[in-house]
Design an enzyme around this catalytic site. Structure first.
Site: not given
Lengths: 465, 97
Positions: A390-393, A431
């Site tokens: 999620n956060d890394v994309v 996050a």
């Protein structure tokens, strides 16, 4: 004379550790490197037993047998998805050993009524303090990763003030022990304080920040061994401890850089606590509607593709989907689709987590590509398949200055022609930040358990053969 | 041996530099085995534990030494074995069955 033989054996062990780590620079030589380090350890242990003043072998044998049995069972039975917990636990044991050894040494000085001199008392307090923090801190990290306790940060009003106060208290106790090493109440206070600090320092750190915490605790376990080396006047311990300390420091820095955050922010920022501002900015980003698709819809697109990049995240580990992913990749490759894997440095719960899972599923390691190398390839790629990441994309990290993750380097999946996002639900990631990727026109959301979804995709893709 | 703080500090600093140089060359692909393997190396504390537990007098420090041997051995044996298990899984395309 015999003392010199032991010192020589320790030097040999240290050389083998260094060569062993050197061999970890390539997956081909790495198994040999691990073997060299293990041989070095054996040499150090045997030399200690044979030559120094060890007389009571029974108690040693009992300890080694019990420890080996537990260690072997853990190592052979642990699931690859649970590797972060395993490493956290091992870190903790390393820290505990250092605290115990430093304490035992102090007691021996006391029995002999001989004051520790020079740097020894300082080394004792450092060994106890760092070892104690590592021990309980690692246990908390273990409990969070094992989901025995909530992964979300545990915070309370005045937390940083309390921690700072306790930190000062620990320093005062250290000084007290150095000034009078045989004052048992003060020494016990130091032991208790370091154990308490380990707990309190890790509870406010969220699950997604665990890669940093584990790396840092890894470093601490090395530094604690190092301090123990100073206590015993043993250069072998000092060298080996510093190697591990250095390793942990490097990994910690890589993890922090991969999140574009300072170490202080990770440790004290309580990232992922429910944050009003983050929720508000997320609401602003929640524009448009999310389009839900079936695995069969995805298969139609796959059948018209030439290239695909799989982007695994923690969700793949949770769903144990790595074998299904490999099956899908095999099927796609049979139909002429070129498949690669994009690995973000902080995907998962520890450094390198995704690589190990995919290697377990027999994905050849040439296909596991690092972020900087693969990012230019997304615009030429037909399908990016995001599995539980999620956060890394999250493209907001590139463009949205108000986003809590702004500035974090991400995988540019949104630039691929089609993006499939496999997700259990629309809950935001750790996050707590909304992800505009899900609302893009070229994004297809496929909801459900990642493993089920991928297996259905395999079936559907097979129909097109 | 390490009675002289200057000598001890020299060894520490040089070993840290060697560590940084060697570890920086480990690719992200192998960061998990690096952690578990270096963890096993930090189990070198077992040497201190052996000395603490093996002295003739049986006191509280023997007990502490015994517990230290158990946890340090878990660290060493568990660390090297699990690293070995992981590394055996990394294969190239042509190695695949």
């Amino acid at each position: 004379m015999s003392d010199q033989i032991v010192q020589f054996a320790y030097l040999l062990a240290a050389v083998l550790f260094i060569l062993g780590l050197h061999n970890l620079s390539s997956p081909r030589t790495a198994p040999r490197g691990n073997m060299m380090a293990a041989v070095g350890m054996l040499i150090a242990i045997v030399a200690t037993l044979l030559v120094t003043g060890v007389v009571d072998y029974w108690i040693i044998l009992a300890g080694v047998v019990v420890g080996s049995a537990i260690g072997a069972v853990l190592a052979l039975r642990i699931q690859m998805t649970a590797m972060p917990q395993m490493v956290a636990l091992l870190n903790g044991f390393g820290g505990a050993a250092s605290t115990l050894v430093a304490s035992a040494e102090l007691l021996r000085y006391m029995r002999r009524a001989e004051s520790p001199e020079g740097i020894v008392p300082i080394a004792i307090v450092l060994g106890v303090l760092i070892g104690g923090v590592t021990f309980t801190g690692s246990l908390i990290a273990f409990a969070k990763l094992q989901e025995m306790m909530r992964g979300a940060p545990i915070t309370y009003r005045g937390q940083q003030f309390v921690n700072a106060l306790l930190g000062l208290g620990a320093v005062a106790l250290c000084v007290g022990v150095v000034l009078d090493p045989f004052d048992m109440p003060v020494f016990s206070g130091l032991v208790a304080m370091s154990l308490l600090l380990g707990v309190l320092l890790v509870i406010p750190i969220g699950g997604a920040d665990m890669p940093v915490v584990i790396s840092l605790l890894n470093s601490y376990s090395g530094l604690a061994a190092c301090a123990t080396g100073f206590v015993l006047g043993n250069s072998g311990l000092v060298i080996s401890g510093s190697l591990v300390g250095a390793s942990g420091i490097i990994l910690t820095k890589i993890m922090c850089d991969a999140m574009n955050r300072s170490l202080a922010n990770v440790l004290f920022g309580a990232f992922g606590a429910v944050d009003e501002a983050a929720v508000a900015s997320g609401a602003a980003a929640a524009r448009g509607t999310v389009k839900g698709y079936t695995p069969e819809d995805a298969a139609v697109i796959f059948s018209n593709s030439r290239s695909a990049i799989v982007v695994p995240g923690y969700g793949m580990a949770v769903a144990q989907a790595q074998h299904a992913v490999r099956e899908l990749a095999d099927e796609l490759e049979k139909q002429g689709v070129r498949v690669k894997y994009a690995i973000h440095p902080v995907a998962g719960r520890m450094p390198g987590h995704m690589n190990v899972l995919l290697a377990e599923a027999d994905v050849p390691y040439e296909q596991l590509i690092e972020m900087d190398e693969i990012n230019p390839e997304f615009p030429e790629t037909d399908v990016a398949l995001v599995i539980g990441a999620n956060d890394v994309v999250n493209p907001d990290a590139r463009t949205e200055k108000s986003s809590p993750i702004y500035g974090m380097p991400i995988l540019d999946v949104d630039r691929a022609k089609h993006v499939f996002v496999l997700k259990r639900s629309m809950n935001p990631g750790f996050a707590g930040v909304q992800n505009p990727l899900f609302y893009n026109d070229n994004t297809m959301m496929v909801f459900g358990d990642a493993k089920d979804t991928i297996l259905k995709m395999v079936e559907a893709v097979r129909q097109f053969r | 041996m390490l009675d002289d703080p200057a000598v001890a500090l020299t060894i520490l600093v040089l070993a840290l530099f060697v560590g940084f140089e060697v570890i920086a060359k480990v690719p992200p692909l192998l960061h998990t085995p690096l952690m578990s393997g270096s963890n096993a190396i930090s189990g070198i504390t077992i040497v201190g534990a052996l000395l603490a537990a093996g002295h003739e007098e049986r006191t509280l420090s023997t007990v502490l030494g015994f517990v230290a041997i158990v946890v340090a051995t878990i660290n060493v044996v568990g660390g090297f074995l699990v690293t070995n298990r992981m590394l055996a899984m990394f294969k190239r395309k042509r190695d695949r069955p």
